[in-house]
Design an enzyme around this catalytic site. Structure first.
Site, PDB file in Angstrom:
ATOM      1  N   GLY A  18       0.811  -1.220   0.000  1.00 38.37           N
ATOM      2  CA  GLY A  18       0.000   0.000   0.000  1.00 38.37           C
ATOM      3  C   GLY A  18       0.843   1.269   0.000  1.00 38.37           C
ATOM      4  O   GLY A  18       0.598   2.191  -0.795  1.00 38.37           O
ATOM      5  N   ALA A 165       8.322  -6.007  -6.910  1.00 36.72           N
ATOM      6  CA  ALA A 165       9.200  -6.844  -6.095  1.00 36.72           C
ATOM      7  C   ALA A 165       9.862  -5.932  -5.064  1.00 36.72           C
ATOM      8  O   ALA A 165      10.209  -4.783  -5.362  1.00 36.72           O
ATOM      9  CB  ALA A 165      10.246  -7.523  -6.966  1.00 36.72           C
ATOM     10  N   CYS A 277       5.578 -13.482  -0.656  1.00 38.41           N
ATOM     11  CA  CYS A 277       4.644 -13.899  -1.706  1.00 38.41           C
ATOM     12  C   CYS A 277       4.808 -15.318  -2.226  1.00 38.41           C
ATOM     13  O   CYS A 277       3.836 -16.043  -2.351  1.00 38.41           O
ATOM     14  CB  CYS A 277       4.724 -12.930  -2.882  1.00 38.41           C
ATOM     15  SG  CYS A 277       3.929 -11.365  -2.506  1.00 38.41           S
ATOM     16  N   GLN A 279       6.021 -18.420  -1.415  1.00 37.50           N
ATOM     17  CA  GLN A 279       5.542 -19.599  -0.710  1.00 37.50           C
ATOM     18  C   GLN A 279       4.036 -19.492  -0.471  1.00 37.50           C
ATOM     19  O   GLN A 279       3.276 -20.425  -0.716  1.00 37.50           O
ATOM     20  CB  GLN A 279       6.294 -19.711   0.622  1.00 37.50           C
ATOM     21  CG  GLN A 279       5.656 -20.681   1.566  1.00 37.50           C
ATOM     22  CD  GLN A 279       6.652 -21.707   2.072  1.00 37.50           C
ATOM     23  OE1 GLN A 279       7.732 -21.887   1.534  1.00 37.50           O
ATOM     24  NE2 GLN A 279       6.282 -22.397   3.127  1.00 37.50           N
ATOM     25  N   PHE A 339      15.381 -11.459   3.136  1.00 36.22           N
ATOM     26  CA  PHE A 339      15.131 -12.514   2.141  1.00 36.22           C
ATOM     27  C   PHE A 339      15.759 -12.198   0.797  1.00 36.22           C
ATOM     28  O   PHE A 339      15.907 -13.071  -0.044  1.00 36.22           O
ATOM     29  CB  PHE A 339      13.632 -12.805   2.013  1.00 36.22           C
ATOM     30  CG  PHE A 339      12.851 -11.871   1.114  1.00 36.22           C
ATOM     31  CD1 PHE A 339      12.380 -10.664   1.594  1.00 36.22           C
ATOM     32  CD2 PHE A 339      12.587 -12.221  -0.198  1.00 36.22           C
ATOM     33  CE1 PHE A 339      11.650  -9.811   0.762  1.00 36.22           C
ATOM     34  CE2 PHE A 339      11.855 -11.376  -1.040  1.00 36.22           C
ATOM     35  CZ  PHE A 339      11.393 -10.165  -0.553  1.00 36.22           C
TER      36      PHE A 339
END
Ligand code: UDX
Ligand code: UDX
Length: 475
Positions: A18, A165, A277, A279, A339
């Site tokens: 957002g 991303a 996202c 998994q 990550f």
């Protein structure tokens, strides 16, 4: 409130999606008023400072340019909903932890709550845009909740999934490959979709804005992420085969990727994919297939997850096996915890699983990551891998967060590269080597460093899917 605005947008949920999305809409559409609301006062307060709640390159500059001009942050949800023409729902949809579909199905409770709030407080009809990633046909649920209002108001529900991303969110939003808008194929539905198209058309070429039916739009998001994750799992499976055979996964990646039917991107081996996202969306897809009785399709996609679990486990096992089958009491430096690079996000980070395995082996792990906050590490661990202070008494003492990489590596037996941060390439590895215990091991989970140079210094280097000179003397 000035009424000269071309349009008024309200976004429910001031998170990773957002926040950046609305900031870019505000930047590109100065005549549109954009307000981001959230139930968390702390989150909104942070958006009003220069210490934003999320780190994303270029985000602060965009927020500073637009904040107070046409970009606002508020917890006054009712007022902002009432004022808006278009309302985005961008709240989190975590995987269910209990009940039907636990561990796989996405919980759309927050989306439903947003729809209920809109139905409660609105006094005029609105366009409601589903931004959160949701199971197919969630728009129907949202529409039913909205229609059940007793004021006779008419709402239109659109699906407009986000493809940004993390780490490149601002660039992805400024120059998207495509914008996808799904809507009902009725006159009102098409008119609503056209209105949202007009917002993106301020900066996205019209031919890159695609409109589809609602269900295609919802499903496209899951499919795009599943295909990307599948590529990472495919190359990771090959990295294991390379280590066994003496082939080099990077050479394979290059050779295969030059076929333009395959393409170069998402062929970089890693210790496994992470993030909020991949998994979640694949599990969601698996669950969806099962719901429709398509068990073979479910098993097919589930294998992508199993491969990812294998890759994470394989990495920890290699560390222990190479270090004489024991890391008990040994200091291990973990460089990188997020990550991926350029984000402080630790959701589903593969590093967490490596950390868990090393703590179980009773190693002393010193973590350095340029953006991750120590307190965030525990929350995600508890949530995702079930490890917390109560069931792992040594957790807090076994994990030190180091102020920098040099401190993390001092007197360490091994150095792990878990995130591909650019700064890791710039260190003085001779100095690091001198400060470490010998033999000094490097486990490069991203194939980031110059392995020949490290070997010349004296390190024993273990890379992913690269021929190990200790094993293959014929190379
Ligand atoms: C979320 C979803 O996880 C993802 O599936 C979707 O694609 C986009 O939205 P993200 O933006 O990363 O992703 O979530 P998060 O950073 O957790 O932000 C969600 C925000 O919504 C939080 O700030 C939370 O306080 C807020 N929220 C949540 C509400 O304002 N109302 C609610 O009812 C629930
Ligand atoms: C992803 C999608 O790319 C985006 O379109 C969607 O909207 C949200 O989910 P994100 O999770 O932010 O974005 O990161 P992404 O760059 O896709 O990376 C996901 C994971 O795959 C990371 O852990 C990354 O390190 C890993 N990865 C990626 C690899 O291991 N190898 C690669 O070649 C590419």
């Amino acid at each position: 409130m000035s009424d000269d605005w071309e349009l008024k947008i309200c976004c429910m949920g001031a998170g990773y999606v957002g926040g950046p999305t609305m900031a870019v809409i505000a930047k590109r559409c100065p005549k549109i008023r954009v307000c981001v609301v959230d139930i968390s006062q702390k989150q909104i307060d942070a958006w009003k400072t220069d210490d934003l709640p999320i780190y994303e390159p270029g985000l602060l500059e965009v927020v500073q340019e637009c904040r107070g001009r046409n970009l606002f942050f508020s917890t006054d949800i009712a007022t902002e909903i009432e004022a808006a023409d278009i309302i985005f729902i961008s709240v989190n949809t975590p995987t269910k932890t209990q009940g039907i579909g636990a561990g796989r199905a996405a919980n759309i409770k927050n989306c439903e709550l947003c729809a209920r709030t809109i139905a409660d407080v609105a006094t005029t009809g609105k366009i409601v845009v589903e931004k959160s990633t949701v199971p197919v046909r969630t728009a129907q649920a949202i529409a039913r909740v909205l229609q059940s209002n007793e004021k006779g108001l008419k709402f239109q529900v659109l699906s407009n999934p986000e493809f940004l991303a993390e780490g490149t969110a601002i660039a992805d939003l400024m120059n998207p490959d495509r914008v996808l808008i799904g809507g009902q194929q009725s006159e009102e539905g098409l008119a609503a979709a056209a209105k949202l198209v007009s917002v993106y058309a301020h900066w996205v070429p019209r031919e890159q804005i695609i409109t589809t039916n609602l269900w295609s739009s919802e499903l496209s998001k899951l499919v795009a992420n599943a295909f990307l994750a599948q590529r990472v799992s495919s190359i990771n499976s090959i990295s294991a085969l390379c280590e066994a055979t003496g082939a080099d996964v990077l050479e394979i990646s290059r050779a295969v990727g030059m076929d333009d039917r395959i393409g170069k991107r998402f062929l970089q081996p890693s210790i496994g994919f992470g993030g909020s996202c991949f998994q979640k969306d694949i599990l969601n897809l698996v669950y969806l297939c099962e719901t429709y009785g398509l068990n073979e399709c479910a098993a097919y996609w589930n294998q992508v997850i199993l491969m990812n679990d294998f890759q994470k486990k394989r990495f920890s096992e290699k560390i222990v096996a190479s270090m004489f089958n024991t890391v008990t009491g040994k200091k291990i430096a973990m460089l990188g915890y997020a990550f991926k690079k350029d984000t402080g996000d630790v959701r589903e980070t593969p590093s967490m699983f490596v950390l868990r395995d090393l703590v179980h082996e009773q190693a002393n792990v010193h973590v350095y990551d340029p953006q991750v906050k120590r307190e965030d590490m525990w929350i995600e661990m508890d949530y995702t891998c079930g490890m917390n202070k109560d069931n792992t008494p040594r957790l807090e003492e076994s994990v030190v967060t180091a102020p920098d990489a040099y401190a993390a590596c001092e007197k360490a037996h091994a150095l792990l590269i878990l995130t591909e941060w650019d700064e890791f390439k710039t260190y003085d590895y001779k100095k690091i080597y001198d400060s470490m215990m010998k033999p000094a091991f490097v486990f490069d989970g991203r194939n980031l460093l110059d392995h020949d140079a490290l070997r010349a210094i004296g390190f024993e280097v273990h890379a992913l899917g690269k021929p190990d000179p200790l094993k293959f003397s014929d190379l």
